[in-house]
Design an enzyme around this catalytic site. Structure first.
Site, PDB file in Angstrom:
ATOM      1  CB  SER A 284      -0.919   0.014   1.313  1.00  0.00           C
ATOM      2  OG  SER A 284      -0.213  -0.204   2.438  1.00  0.00           O
TER       3      SER A 284
ATOM      4  CG  HIS B 178      -0.809  -5.390   1.889  1.00  0.00           C
ATOM      5  ND1 HIS B 178      -0.080  -5.106   3.346  1.00  0.00           N
ATOM      6  CD2 HIS B 178      -0.877  -4.082   1.532  1.00  0.00           C
ATOM      7  CE1 HIS B 178       0.288  -3.841   3.503  1.00  0.00           C
ATOM      8  NE2 HIS B 178      -0.111  -3.142   2.460  1.00  0.00           N
TER       9      HIS B 178
ATOM     10  CG  HIS C 212       6.323  -9.090   8.739  1.00  0.00           C
ATOM     11  ND1 HIS C 212       7.151  -8.217   8.076  1.00  0.00           N
ATOM     12  CD2 HIS C 212       5.363  -8.403   8.574  1.00  0.00           C
ATOM     13  CE1 HIS C 212       6.638  -7.303   7.727  1.00  0.00           C
ATOM     14  NE2 HIS C 212       5.453  -7.414   8.206  1.00  0.00           N
TER      15      HIS C 212
ATOM     16  NE  ARG D 245       2.777  -3.822  12.540  1.00  0.00           N
ATOM     17  CZ  ARG D 245       2.585  -3.648  11.418  1.00  0.00           C
ATOM     18  NH1 ARG D 245       2.101  -2.936  10.393  1.00  0.00           N
ATOM     19  NH2 ARG D 245       3.072  -4.791  10.807  1.00  0.00           N
TER      20      ARG D 245
ATOM     21  CG  ASP E 229      -2.929  -8.598   9.799  1.00  0.00           C
ATOM     22  OD1 ASP E 229      -3.310  -7.496   9.826  1.00  0.00           O
ATOM     23  OD2 ASP E 229      -2.244  -8.775   8.623  1.00  0.00           O
TER      24      ASP E 229
HETATM   25  N1  HAX Z   1       1.996 -20.438   8.076  1.00  0.00           N
HETATM   26  C1  HAX Z   1       2.514 -21.366   7.207  1.00  0.00           C
HETATM   27  N2  HAX Z   1       3.584 -21.341   6.269  1.00  0.00           N
HETATM   28  C2  HAX Z   1       4.233 -20.041   6.424  1.00  0.00           C
HETATM   29  C3  HAX Z   1       3.576 -19.071   7.286  1.00  0.00           C
HETATM   30  C4  HAX Z   1       2.695 -19.229   7.991  1.00  0.00           C
HETATM   31  N3  HAX Z   1       2.122 -18.448   8.863  1.00  0.00           N
HETATM   32  N4  HAX Z   1       4.487 -18.134   7.175  1.00  0.00           N
HETATM   33  C5  HAX Z   1       5.354 -18.378   6.103  1.00  0.00           C
HETATM   34  N5  HAX Z   1       5.151 -19.669   5.757  1.00  0.00           N
HETATM   35  C6  HAX Z   1       5.932 -20.424   4.646  1.00  0.00           C
HETATM   36  C7  HAX Z   1       5.637 -19.636   3.495  1.00  0.00           C
HETATM   37  O1  HAX Z   1       4.368 -19.878   2.708  1.00  0.00           O
HETATM   38  C8  HAX Z   1       6.855 -20.160   2.242  1.00  0.00           C
HETATM   39  O2  HAX Z   1       6.389 -21.496   2.100  1.00  0.00           O
HETATM   40  P1  HAX Z   1       6.933 -21.869   0.482  1.00  0.00           P
HETATM   41  O3  HAX Z   1       8.487 -22.015   0.677  1.00  0.00           O
HETATM   42  O4  HAX Z   1       6.270 -23.263   0.428  1.00  0.00           O
HETATM   43  O5  HAX Z   1       6.093 -20.862  -0.219  1.00  0.00           O
HETATM   44  C9  HAX Z   1       7.987 -20.286   3.647  1.00  0.00           C
HETATM   45  O6  HAX Z   1       7.346 -20.400   4.877  1.00  0.00           O
HETATM   46  C10 HAX Z   1       8.907 -19.200   3.552  1.00  0.00           C
HETATM   47  O7  HAX Z   1       8.155 -17.989   3.644  1.00  0.00           O
HETATM   48  P2  HAX Z   1       8.717 -16.695   4.545  1.00  0.00           P
HETATM   49  O8  HAX Z   1       9.854 -16.382   3.485  1.00  0.00           O
HETATM   50  O9  HAX Z   1       8.955 -16.810   5.810  1.00  0.00           O
HETATM   51  O10 HAX Z   1       7.461 -15.407   4.187  1.00  0.00           O
HETATM   52  P3  HAX Z   1       7.196 -14.898   3.066  1.00  0.00           P
HETATM   53  O11 HAX Z   1       8.193 -13.295   3.319  1.00  0.00           O
HETATM   54  O12 HAX Z   1       7.369 -15.387   1.825  1.00  0.00           O
HETATM   55  O13 HAX Z   1       5.866 -14.203   3.395  1.00  0.00           O
HETATM   56  C11 HAX Z   1       3.721 -13.707   4.721  1.00  0.00           C
HETATM   57  C12 HAX Z   1       5.468 -13.411   4.524  1.00  0.00           C
HETATM   58  C13 HAX Z   1       3.402 -12.914   5.677  1.00  0.00           C
HETATM   59  C14 HAX Z   1       3.039 -13.451   3.261  1.00  0.00           C
HETATM   60  C15 HAX Z   1       3.746 -15.147   5.404  1.00  0.00           C
HETATM   61  O14 HAX Z   1       4.449 -15.206   6.552  1.00  0.00           O
HETATM   62  C16 HAX Z   1       2.404 -15.753   5.309  1.00  0.00           C
HETATM   63  O15 HAX Z   1       1.800 -16.214   4.400  1.00  0.00           O
HETATM   64  N6  HAX Z   1       1.971 -15.388   6.532  1.00  0.00           N
HETATM   65  C17 HAX Z   1       0.381 -15.854   6.899  1.00  0.00           C
HETATM   66  C18 HAX Z   1      -0.601 -14.755   6.222  1.00  0.00           C
HETATM   67  C19 HAX Z   1      -0.390 -13.275   7.164  1.00  0.00           C
HETATM   68  O16 HAX Z   1      -0.395 -13.381   8.214  1.00  0.00           O
HETATM   69  N7  HAX Z   1      -0.439 -12.315   6.363  1.00  0.00           N
HETATM   70  C20 HAX Z   1      -0.241 -10.958   7.118  1.00  0.00           C
HETATM   71  C21 HAX Z   1       1.106 -10.277   7.048  1.00  0.00           C
HETATM   72  C22 HAX Z   1       1.267  -8.757   7.587  1.00  0.00           C
HETATM   73  C23 HAX Z   1       0.635  -7.765   6.717  1.00  0.00           C
HETATM   74  O17 HAX Z   1       1.438  -7.317   5.903  1.00  0.00           O
HETATM   75  N8  HAX Z   1      -0.333  -7.251   6.891  1.00  0.00           N
HETATM   76  O18 HAX Z   1      -0.913  -6.507   6.134  1.00  0.00           O
END
Ligand code: HAX
Length: 438
Positions: A241, A271, A317, A326, A372
């Site tokens: 954003s 996001h 994250h 937060r 979140d």
């Molecule tokens: N549950 C299960 N698996 C997870 C995970 C979780 N909470 N967090 C990361 N992983 C996995 C990823 O899916 C990825 O798997 P693959 O290799 O199979 O693709 C692996 O661990 C490595 O990921 P990472 O490098 O640690 O994390 P990213 O930077 O790629 O992604 C995310 C960051 C926040 C998108 C990710 O941790 C996630 O999907 N979390 C759950 C959803 C979530 O809480 N989103 C809100 C984020 C906060 C925000 O920005 N809000 O606006």
């Protein structure tokens, strides 16, 4: 106006700093870029400038150099509450100094003067199909306000070094109207009401929002609104954003056009939309076990989620490598005010169990909770249980950070953003060249 005065006093020296960095040191290398970063969403490439906030992977967000506990302590408090005035946070982000109570109240008074939303915006929102997502409505409303843009209307008569003044005008109008629009969307969408919310100049931003939302515990919800908007305001400039606001604004699109685009990015499930997923997961746990489960049951449920190919929402994250401060600030809020709430107890147990599960799985780089993991639980406590509305709240908060960034970018005369792209073949050639013996 105080914000105008304070900003114009800082600008000459700051412009000199940027000019000299660019002119005298423009060739100095900041960071190298790898093939993995080109393919992987530009992750971690240091290529954006902002002084408003910084995310330290080992510590979390700092607003103008201050940690969240420092900000919460230093900012002047709202009348009758323990949480800071949102106007004080806006002042801090824009000016870079902690305001006095009077200065924070001046920002609040500016908002009160500008909070009226034109009739046609209400009519447009009302005419949309009932099932329209509230984020779509919010983004449309912001876009609809664009024909009032001071920046757009004065564009041809302004010199470049005056852009920031029009941007500030629009930014104040926009941030003033957002809580009114958000509350209207809430009452219209879920309760079928059409009355236009009225902003009361005697109350602050947080209390106005609580009153316009018509929640039953207004005092308590006003405190949560203040905390929520402050925590969601900014997270440096690389998140979707904030970066969208910056990118669209770099084409000199006005703050309304830029913020509507930013909201569309915030509406993505990776996001801002993630906050609606988190509460859904907690409620699934509660329903399955008829309340707060045992640790063993929760451990198994978490593994089942992972084994079914899903992520555990609210954990992990892209930048942070510790529990998000937060999250901590919101958990503290809940534990102080309603520690016995079932969802709070559950969220606390999840915080105890899930990081260990994610560590065992060994994939997530950060097994700790993000912002979140708890935000929906707090909303739910005060009766705001419509999950799909949560990203709208995030949007209102996010404006408080991206508007100061927009104003500063125009004040410093930042150019249109234009990174360079490569073809796959070019990348392969780079790799081939790098692997040749020296
Ligand atoms: N549950 C299960 N698996 C997870 C995970 C979780 N909470 N967090 C990361 N992983 C996995 C990823 O899916 C990825 O798997 P693959 O290799 O199979 O693709 C692996 O661990 C490595 O990921 P990472 O490098 O640690 O994390 P990213 O930077 O790629 O992604 C995310 C960051 C926040 C998108 C990710 O941790 C996630 O999907 N979390 C759950 C959803 C979530 O809480 N989103 C809100 C984020 C906060 C925000 O920005 N809000 O606006």
């Amino acid at each position: 106006m105080i914000l105008h005065e304070k900003l114009s006093a800082q600008l000459p020296a700051w412009r000199e700093r940027i000019k000299s960095l660019d002119k005298e040191h423009g060739e100095v290398v900041v960071d190298k870029v790898t093939v993995g970063q080109v393919i992987g969403g530009m992750r971690d490439i240091k290529s954006l400038l902002t002084d408003v906030s910084f995310v330290d992977p080992a510590e979390g967000i700092r607003f103008r150099g201050m940690s969240i506990p420092e900000v919460m302590k230093a900012l002047p408090k709202a009348k009758g509450g323990k949480m800071p005035l949102v106007g004080g946070l806006f002042y801090l982000l824009l000016i870079g100094e902690v305001p006095t109570k009077e200065q924070a109240l001046e920002v609040e008074a500016e908002w009160a003067k500008r909070a009226t939303v034109p009739d046609y915006v209400y009519k447009m929102l009302k005419s949309m199909p009932k099932e329209t997502h509230p984020m779509t409505l919010l983004s449309q409303a912001v876009l609809a306000l664009q024909n009032n843009s001071v920046f757009a209307s004065k564009y041809h008569e302004m010199k470049k070094d005056q852009y920031w003044e029009a941007a500030l005008e629009d930014g104040l109008d926009l941030t003033a109207k957002l809580p009114v629009i958000a509350a209207y969307i809430y009452r219209m969408k879920y309760f079928g009401e059409n009355a236009k919310p009225k902003y009361n100049p005697k109350q602050d931003y947080g209390m106005n929002f609580a009153r316009m939302m018509k929640v039953s515990d207004r005092k308590g919800y006003a405190e949560l609104a203040r905390l929520y908007f402050i925590l969601h305001s900014d997270h440096e400039s690389g998140n979707v954003s904030a970066h969208t606001m910056h990118l669209v604004g770099s084409a000199l699109s006005d703050p309304y056009l830029s913020f509507s685009a930013a909201l569309n990015g915030l509406a993505g499930p990776l996001h801002g939309l993630a906050n609606q997923e988190c509460l859904g997961w907690l409620i699934d746990v509660k329903e399955k076990f008829g309340g707060v489960p045992t640790r063993e049951q929760l451990y198994q449920f978490s593994w089942d989620t992972l084994n079914n190919g899903h992520v555990i929402p609210g954990y992990g994250h892209a930048v942070l490598r510790v529990p998000d401060p937060r999250f901590t600030a919101q958990m503290d809020f809940a534990k102080k005010r309603f520690p016995d709430d079932e969802l709070v107890r559950l969220a606390d147990m999840v915080f105890d169990v899930v990081p260990a599960v994610l560590k065992e799985q060994g994939k997530a780089k950060n097994p700790a909770p993000n912002v979140d993991a708890i935000s929906g639980t707090l909303q739910c406590y005060y009766g705001v249980r419509e999950f799909d509305f949560y990203t709208v709240l995030f949007g209102v908060g996010r404006a408080l950070g991206v508007v100061p960034n927009y104003v500063w970018m125009r004040a410093l005369g930042m150019p249109i953003e234009r990174p360079k792209s490569l073809t796959t073949k070019m990348l392969e050639d780079v790799v081939a060249k790098a692997s040749q013996p020296a």
